[in-house]
Write a protein that holds these residues in place. Structure first.
Motif, PDB file in Angstrom:
ATOM      1  N   VAL A 119       0.836  -1.206   0.000  1.00  0.00           N
ATOM      2  CA  VAL A 119       0.000   0.000   0.000  1.00  0.00           C
ATOM      3  C   VAL A 119       0.867   1.251   0.000  1.00  0.00           C
ATOM      4  CG1 VAL A 119      -1.693   1.324   1.341  1.00  0.00           C
ATOM      5  CG2 VAL A 119      -1.953  -1.154   1.099  1.00  0.00           C
ATOM      6  N   GLU A 120       1.966   1.228   0.762  1.00  0.00           N
ATOM      7  CA  GLU A 120       2.863   2.383   0.811  1.00  0.00           C
ATOM      8  C   GLU A 120       3.519   2.627  -0.547  1.00  0.00           C
ATOM      9  OE1 GLU A 120       4.285   4.685   3.699  1.00  0.00           O
ATOM     10  OE2 GLU A 120       2.139   4.407   3.437  1.00  0.00           O
ATOM     11  N   GLU A 121       3.856   1.551  -1.251  1.00  0.00           N
ATOM     12  CA  GLU A 121       4.482   1.701  -2.562  1.00  0.00           C
ATOM     13  C   GLU A 121       3.493   2.209  -3.603  1.00  0.00           C
ATOM     14  OE1 GLU A 121       6.031  -2.159  -3.321  1.00  0.00           O
ATOM     15  OE2 GLU A 121       7.788  -1.933  -2.006  1.00  0.00           O
ATOM     16  N   ARG A 122       2.257   1.747  -3.533  1.00  0.00           N
ATOM     17  CA  ARG A 122       1.245   2.150  -4.526  1.00  0.00           C
ATOM     18  C   ARG A 122       0.667   3.526  -4.243  1.00  0.00           C
ATOM     19  NH1 ARG A 122      -1.232  -2.187  -7.397  1.00  0.00           N
ATOM     20  NH2 ARG A 122      -2.619  -0.600  -8.254  1.00  0.00           N
ATOM     21  N   TRP A 123       0.392   3.795  -2.956  1.00  0.00           N
ATOM     22  CA  TRP A 123      -0.236   5.051  -2.561  1.00  0.00           C
ATOM     23  C   TRP A 123       0.484   5.603  -1.335  1.00  0.00           C
ATOM     24  CZ3 TRP A 123      -3.266   0.457  -2.923  1.00  0.00           C
ATOM     25  CH2 TRP A 123      -3.908   0.296  -4.143  1.00  0.00           C
ATOM     26  N   PRO A 124       1.646   6.237  -1.532  1.00  0.00           N
ATOM     27  CA  PRO A 124       2.472   6.701  -0.406  1.00  0.00           C
ATOM     28  C   PRO A 124       1.722   7.655   0.522  1.00  0.00           C
ATOM     29  CG  PRO A 124       3.657   6.852  -2.484  1.00  0.00           C
ATOM     30  CD  PRO A 124       2.237   6.558  -2.836  1.00  0.00           C
ATOM     31  N   SER A 125       2.044   7.547   1.811  1.00  0.00           N
ATOM     32  CA  SER A 125       1.434   8.410   2.822  1.00  0.00           C
ATOM     33  C   SER A 125       2.523   9.137   3.594  1.00  0.00           C
ATOM     34  CB  SER A 125       0.576   7.569   3.778  1.00  0.00           C
ATOM     35  OG  SER A 125       0.211   8.318   4.915  1.00  0.00           O
ATOM     36  N   ASP A 126       2.296  10.418   3.873  1.00  0.00           N
ATOM     37  CA  ASP A 126       3.246  11.204   4.658  1.00  0.00           C
ATOM     38  C   ASP A 126       3.064  10.990   6.159  1.00  0.00           C
ATOM     39  OD1 ASP A 126       4.317  12.297   2.358  1.00  0.00           O
ATOM     40  OD2 ASP A 126       2.916  13.987   2.335  1.00  0.00           O
ATOM     41  N   ASP A 127       1.976  10.361   6.533  1.00  0.00           N
ATOM     42  CA  ASP A 127       1.703  10.116   7.949  1.00  0.00           C
ATOM     43  C   ASP A 127       2.677   9.057   8.475  1.00  0.00           C
ATOM     44  OD1 ASP A 127       0.581   9.205  10.435  1.00  0.00           O
ATOM     45  OD2 ASP A 127      -1.335  10.055   9.826  1.00  0.00           O
ATOM     46  N   GLU A 129       2.475   7.207  11.016  1.00  0.00           N
ATOM     47  CA  GLU A 129       1.841   6.094  11.716  1.00  0.00           C
ATOM     48  C   GLU A 129       0.848   5.314  10.854  1.00  0.00           C
ATOM     49  OE1 GLU A 129       0.091   7.230  15.386  1.00  0.00           O
ATOM     50  OE2 GLU A 129       1.847   8.342  16.084  1.00  0.00           O
ATOM     51  N   TRP A 130       0.292   5.968   9.840  1.00  0.00           N
ATOM     52  CA  TRP A 130      -0.792   5.342   9.078  1.00  0.00           C
ATOM     53  C   TRP A 130      -0.506   5.366   7.576  1.00  0.00           C
ATOM     54  CZ3 TRP A 130      -4.800   3.000  11.554  1.00  0.00           C
ATOM     55  CH2 TRP A 130      -5.036   3.351  12.886  1.00  0.00           C
ATOM     56  N   THR A 131      -1.037   4.355   6.882  1.00  0.00           N
ATOM     57  CA  THR A 131      -0.993   4.348   5.419  1.00  0.00           C
ATOM     58  C   THR A 131      -2.115   5.223   4.871  1.00  0.00           C
ATOM     59  OG1 THR A 131      -2.552   2.492   5.169  1.00  0.00           O
ATOM     60  CG2 THR A 131      -0.217   1.941   5.489  1.00  0.00           C
ATOM     61  N   THR A 132      -2.177   5.341   3.566  1.00  0.00           N
ATOM     62  CA  THR A 132      -3.322   5.962   2.910  1.00  0.00           C
ATOM     63  C   THR A 132      -4.579   5.162   3.248  1.00  0.00           C
ATOM     64  OG1 THR A 132      -1.957   6.782   1.102  1.00  0.00           O
ATOM     65  CG2 THR A 132      -4.310   6.519   0.655  1.00  0.00           C
ATOM     66  N   GLU A 133      -5.707   5.829   3.357  1.00  0.00           N
ATOM     67  CA  GLU A 133      -6.957   5.137   3.708  1.00  0.00           C
ATOM     68  C   GLU A 133      -7.418   4.251   2.555  1.00  0.00           C
ATOM     69  OE1 GLU A 133     -10.574   6.570   6.314  1.00  0.00           O
ATOM     70  OE2 GLU A 133     -10.828   7.258   4.249  1.00  0.00           O
ATOM     71  N   ILE A 134      -7.793   3.024   2.881  1.00  0.00           N
ATOM     72  CA  ILE A 134      -8.233   2.053   1.895  1.00  0.00           C
ATOM     73  C   ILE A 134      -9.444   1.290   2.432  1.00  0.00           C
ATOM     74  CG2 ILE A 134      -5.877   1.718   1.023  1.00  0.00           C
ATOM     75  CD1 ILE A 134      -5.945  -1.006   2.566  1.00  0.00           C
ATOM     76  N   ASP A 135     -10.017   0.454   1.586  1.00  0.00           N
ATOM     77  CA  ASP A 135     -10.996  -0.549   1.993  1.00  0.00           C
ATOM     78  C   ASP A 135     -10.353  -1.917   1.796  1.00  0.00           C
ATOM     79  OD1 ASP A 135     -13.066   1.290   2.560  1.00  0.00           O
ATOM     80  OD2 ASP A 135     -13.630   1.369   0.441  1.00  0.00           O
ATOM     81  N   THR A 136     -10.718  -2.895   2.616  1.00  0.00           N
ATOM     82  CA  THR A 136     -10.161  -4.230   2.473  1.00  0.00           C
ATOM     83  C   THR A 136     -11.269  -5.274   2.379  1.00  0.00           C
ATOM     84  OG1 THR A 136     -10.027  -4.656   4.870  1.00  0.00           O
ATOM     85  CG2 THR A 136      -8.115  -3.624   3.812  1.00  0.00           C
ATOM     86  N   VAL A 137     -10.986  -6.333   1.624  1.00  0.00           N
ATOM     87  CA  VAL A 137     -11.844  -7.511   1.574  1.00  0.00           C
ATOM     88  C   VAL A 137     -10.949  -8.706   1.857  1.00  0.00           C
ATOM     89  CG1 VAL A 137     -13.483  -8.874   0.220  1.00  0.00           C
ATOM     90  CG2 VAL A 137     -13.265  -6.415  -0.214  1.00  0.00           C
ATOM     91  N   GLY A 138     -11.209  -9.415   2.939  1.00  0.00           N
ATOM     92  CA  GLY A 138     -10.369 -10.544   3.312  1.00  0.00           C
ATOM     93  C   GLY A 138     -11.157 -11.836   3.313  1.00  0.00           C
ATOM     94  N   PHE A 139     -10.708 -12.798   2.515  1.00  0.00           N
ATOM     95  CA  PHE A 139     -11.341 -14.113   2.507  1.00  0.00           C
ATOM     96  C   PHE A 139     -10.652 -15.025   3.510  1.00  0.00           C
ATOM     97  CE2 PHE A 139     -11.003 -18.500   0.749  1.00  0.00           C
ATOM     98  CZ  PHE A 139     -12.264 -18.909   1.146  1.00  0.00           C
ATOM     99  N   SER A 140     -11.443 -15.673   4.360  1.00  0.00           N
ATOM    100  CA  SER A 140     -10.940 -16.643   5.328  1.00  0.00           C
ATOM    101  C   SER A 140      -9.813 -16.025   6.158  1.00  0.00           C
ATOM    102  CB  SER A 140     -10.492 -17.911   4.601  1.00  0.00           C
ATOM    103  OG  SER A 140     -10.267 -18.967   5.504  1.00  0.00           O
ATOM    104  N   MET A 141      -8.630 -16.620   6.154  1.00  0.00           N
ATOM    105  CA  MET A 141      -7.515 -16.105   6.947  1.00  0.00           C
ATOM    106  C   MET A 141      -7.152 -14.677   6.541  1.00  0.00           C
ATOM    107  SD  MET A 141      -5.657 -17.453   9.459  1.00  0.00           S
ATOM    108  CE  MET A 141      -5.404 -19.217   9.156  1.00  0.00           C
ATOM    109  N   GLY A 142      -7.476 -14.299   5.313  1.00  0.00           N
ATOM    110  CA  GLY A 142      -7.206 -12.938   4.865  1.00  0.00           C
ATOM    111  C   GLY A 142      -7.905 -11.896   5.711  1.00  0.00           C
ATOM    112  N   GLY A 143      -9.062 -12.260   6.288  1.00  0.00           N
ATOM    113  CA  GLY A 143      -9.760 -11.329   7.161  1.00  0.00           C
ATOM    114  C   GLY A 143      -8.989 -11.049   8.436  1.00  0.00           C
ATOM    115  N   LEU A 144      -8.326 -12.078   8.987  1.00  0.00           N
ATOM    116  CA  LEU A 144      -7.518 -11.882  10.189  1.00  0.00           C
ATOM    117  C   LEU A 144      -6.243 -11.108   9.872  1.00  0.00           C
ATOM    118  CD1 LEU A 144      -7.820 -15.284  12.086  1.00  0.00           C
ATOM    119  CD2 LEU A 144      -9.241 -13.245  12.249  1.00  0.00           C
ATOM    120  N   ILE A 145      -5.661 -11.363   8.686  1.00  0.00           N
ATOM    121  CA  ILE A 145      -4.470 -10.612   8.284  1.00  0.00           C
ATOM    122  C   ILE A 145      -4.796  -9.123   8.198  1.00  0.00           C
ATOM    123  CG2 ILE A 145      -2.819 -10.225   6.419  1.00  0.00           C
ATOM    124  CD1 ILE A 145      -2.979 -13.208   5.789  1.00  0.00           C
ATOM    125  N   ALA A 146      -5.961  -8.796   7.650  1.00  0.00           N
ATOM    126  CA  ALA A 146      -6.371  -7.394   7.545  1.00  0.00           C
ATOM    127  C   ALA A 146      -6.505  -6.761   8.928  1.00  0.00           C
ATOM    128  CB  ALA A 146      -7.685  -7.289   6.783  1.00  0.00           C
TER     129      ALA A 146
END
Length: 276
Positions: A119-127, A129-146
């Motif tokens: 995310v930092e490489e695609r949409w760099p953030s100056d903050d 502590e935080w990356t650029t704001e995004i939405d996530t969709v996590g399937f199965s274990m992907g939800g816990l990773i998110a």
């Protein structure tokens, strides 16, 4: 013809039959389905088809990038989700990122770091502590990773930025652990975290969830032998659809009842599933 195919399969050695079964699982799990209405998702099929057609005919501009995270031992779920959500929103190609990870021997935290880096490489953030704001969709274990990526690392881990999430959608994620029959199959840190022995990791996530400032939506299906009825995060409503008798877990990411509701929320429109 059917009897001929059956006779040929019977003659196969054990290994080819196992390979054939694996191929069948992969083919079936990459299909999309439209299951019958359920208590949580009561819209009739005919109306839902109309909603899907209207979404496809009226593309919108998405407010945020969408990161789709695949499940453990699953290669294909993220591709299906990205394909369908792009189709239902009209979102630009470069607004979607799909993330797959090694079959085993990676951890929730190592995958969280990789996603933050992407995310930092695609949409760099100056903050700091935080990356650029995004939405996530996590399937199965992907939800816990998110969920892990959206938090600071556990004590003793190297600091990193947190994934700034506006809407977090999880499909068949084992928020409360796995179904009874797979709880003993803990062969790496990620599967351990959701096993009978990994309660401390889930407890840590639940403690952090109290202060989470993202909107969390938990989708799941019936007949899920892997996640069972554990796809609802503590304190959050479940959105349950009917599931197929076989391959309900691996095919849940292709259920149009999940995808339509996620797409509507990404579009900033009224959700398909009624609010409680």
């Amino acid at each position: 013809m059917t009897s001929f195919i059956a006779s040929q399969i019977t003659k196969m050695s054990v290994v080819p039959r196992h390979i054939l079964f694996l191929v069948l699982v992969i083919l079936l799990s990459n299909c999309t389905t439209l299951t019958a209405p359920s208590k949580d998702n009561p819209m009739p099929k005919s109306e839902l088809r109309t909603e899907l057609e209207q979404m496809r005919a009226n593309p919108v501009e998405l407010d945020r990038p969408v990161v789709v995270i695949d499940g453990w031992l699953t290669y294909g779920g993220a591709s299906v989700i990205v394909r369908e959500l792009k189709d239902l929103t009209g979102g630009e190609e470069d607004l979607f990122v799909k993330y797959n990870y090694p079959l085993i021997f990676s951890t929730l935290e190592s995958n969280a770091r990789k996603i933050v880096r992407i995310v930092e490489e695609r949409w760099p953030s100056d903050d700091p502590e935080w990356t650029t704001e995004i939405d996530t969709v996590g399937f199965s274990m992907g939800g816990l990773i998110a969920r892990v990526a959206a938090e600071s690392p556990r004590e003793g881990k190297k600091p990193r930025k947190r994934l700034k999430v506006k809407h977090m959608f999880t499909i068949s994620a084992p928020h409360k652990g796995t179904g009874w029959w797979i709880r003993w199959a803990a062969i790496d840190q990620m599967s351990w975290a959701v096993s009978l022995y990994g309660g401390s990791y889930r407890s840590w996530l639940n403690e952090r969830l109290v202060e989470a400032d993202y909107d969390l939506y938990c989708y799941g299906q019936g007949n899920d032998w892997i996640t069972g009825n554990n796809f609802e995060a503590e304190g959050y409503r479940e959105i349950k659809a009917r599931g197929l008798f076989l391959f309900s877990h691996t095919g849940s990411y292709g259920n149009y009842r999940h995808l339509a509701d996620i797409a509507a929320r990404l579009r900033g429109e009224d959700p398909i599933v009624p609010e409680p």
